[in-house]
Design an enzyme around this catalytic site. Structure first.
Site, PDB file in Angstrom:
ATOM      1  N   ASP A  11       0.823  -1.211   0.000  1.00  0.00           N
ATOM      2  CA  ASP A  11       0.000   0.000   0.000  1.00  0.00           C
ATOM      3  C   ASP A  11       0.858   1.263   0.000  1.00  0.00           C
ATOM      4  O   ASP A  11       1.978   1.258   0.507  1.00  0.00           O
ATOM      5  CB  ASP A  11      -0.914  -0.032   1.240  1.00  0.00           C
ATOM      6  N   HIS A  28       2.166   3.623  -8.891  1.00  0.00           N
ATOM      7  CA  HIS A  28       1.934   2.195  -9.153  1.00  0.00           C
ATOM      8  C   HIS A  28       3.087   1.605  -9.962  1.00  0.00           C
ATOM      9  O   HIS A  28       3.531   0.497  -9.717  1.00  0.00           O
ATOM     10  CB  HIS A  28       0.606   1.982  -9.893  1.00  0.00           C
ATOM     11  N   LEU A 122       9.794 -21.274  -4.510  1.00  0.00           N
ATOM     12  CA  LEU A 122       8.875 -20.362  -3.809  1.00  0.00           C
ATOM     13  C   LEU A 122       7.460 -20.404  -4.394  1.00  0.00           C
ATOM     14  O   LEU A 122       7.279 -20.290  -5.610  1.00  0.00           O
ATOM     15  CB  LEU A 122       9.426 -18.934  -3.919  1.00  0.00           C
TER      16      LEU A 122
END
Ligand code: IPE
Ligand code: IPE
Ligand code: MG
Length: 233
Positions: A11, A28, A122
């Site tokens: 965020d 962004h 992962l």
């Protein structure tokens, strides 16, 4: 304290840009660039799973130009990173109401899942068009459709109907940008997660702070409602 799964609420992109007099989308763009270093650090630390909250169910209510810009960034990211991530032995999964995403992105996500299906490294999960309440409702619907009887439904069966089926619960949830809330993220799965909140805005969050969040987590004592001596015995 062992850490298997870290989840991040990425965020603060908009504020990062606004502070610099730039359009929100620039934040962004910078935020997306930060993802790679966190994935690399996760591989290096041998985490089993990393989950990134990239777009919430509620984010659909943002102004259309911002939603469209976010979708094209996601598209761009997938096109550019998919092959590299696959070569790094990552297994990818998207969670959320994926059907709501543009067709081109859906196709890319499905391709990404299938080319990494057999990988053993992962487990990277992208929460896209994701909402915790929606996930729980979707699980309930699947259970009803499957015709399960009340006695057959326990926590294990319920979890196997969530988008995150097979993933361990997050040990640590990190949220950047100073907000101290979950914003509909992993509501079921976060029951006993440790939380780490930082004022750092996502585009400024890097490897060092990621590692220090994990180090702080490792010093914490998790009790799961029991007394510490019981846990240790
Ligand atoms: C997080 O940054 C990215 C998404 C929610 C898609 P924000 O866009 O929420 O940034 P702030 O919170 O407005 O600074
Ligand atoms: C949460 O951030 C969602 C993501 C980071 C993808 P928001 O910025 O949407 O959350 P609120 O609105 O501050 O709760
Ligand atoms: Mg925000």
């Amino acid at each position: 304290m062992n850490v298997r799964h870290v989840a991040i609420i990425m965020d603060g992109n908009g504020r990062w840009a606004e502070l610099r007099g730039l359009p929100r989308i620039e934040g962004h763009r910078r935020g997306v660039k930060k993802v790679r270093s966190i994935i690399d650090a996760s591989i290096e630390l041998r985490l089993e799973a990393l989950t990134l909250y990239a777009f919430s169910m509620e984010n659909w209510h943002r102004p259309r130009p911002e939603v469209e810009a976010l979708m094209s960034l996601l598209d761009f990211y997938l096109k550019n990173e998919m092959k590299k991530l696959a070569a790094d032995n990552i297994r990818f999964r998207a969670i959320g109401d994926i059907d709501r995403l543009p067709a081109g992105i859906k196709k890319q996500l499905a391709g990404f899942e299938s080319i990494t299906e057999k990988n053993t490294g992962l487990l990277l999960t992208g929460a896209l068009s994701y909402g915790g309440r929606e996930e729980i409702l979707a699980a309930v619907k699947r259970i009803v459709k499957a015709g399960l009887k009340p006695d057959e439904i326990d926590e294990k069966t319920f979890e196997s109907h969530l988008y995150t089926a097979g993933l361990p619960n997050p040990d640590l949830i990190i949220r950047t940008s100073g907000e101290k809330r979950l914003s509909n993220f992993l509501l079921w799965q976060s029951a006993y997660s440790e939380l780490y909140f930082t004022e750092t805005l996502w585009p400024d969050f890097g490897r060092d702070e990621f590692i220090s969040a994990i180090t702080e987590y490792q010093k914490r004592e998790r009790r799961f409602g029991a007394l510490p001596e019981v846990l240790n015995s």
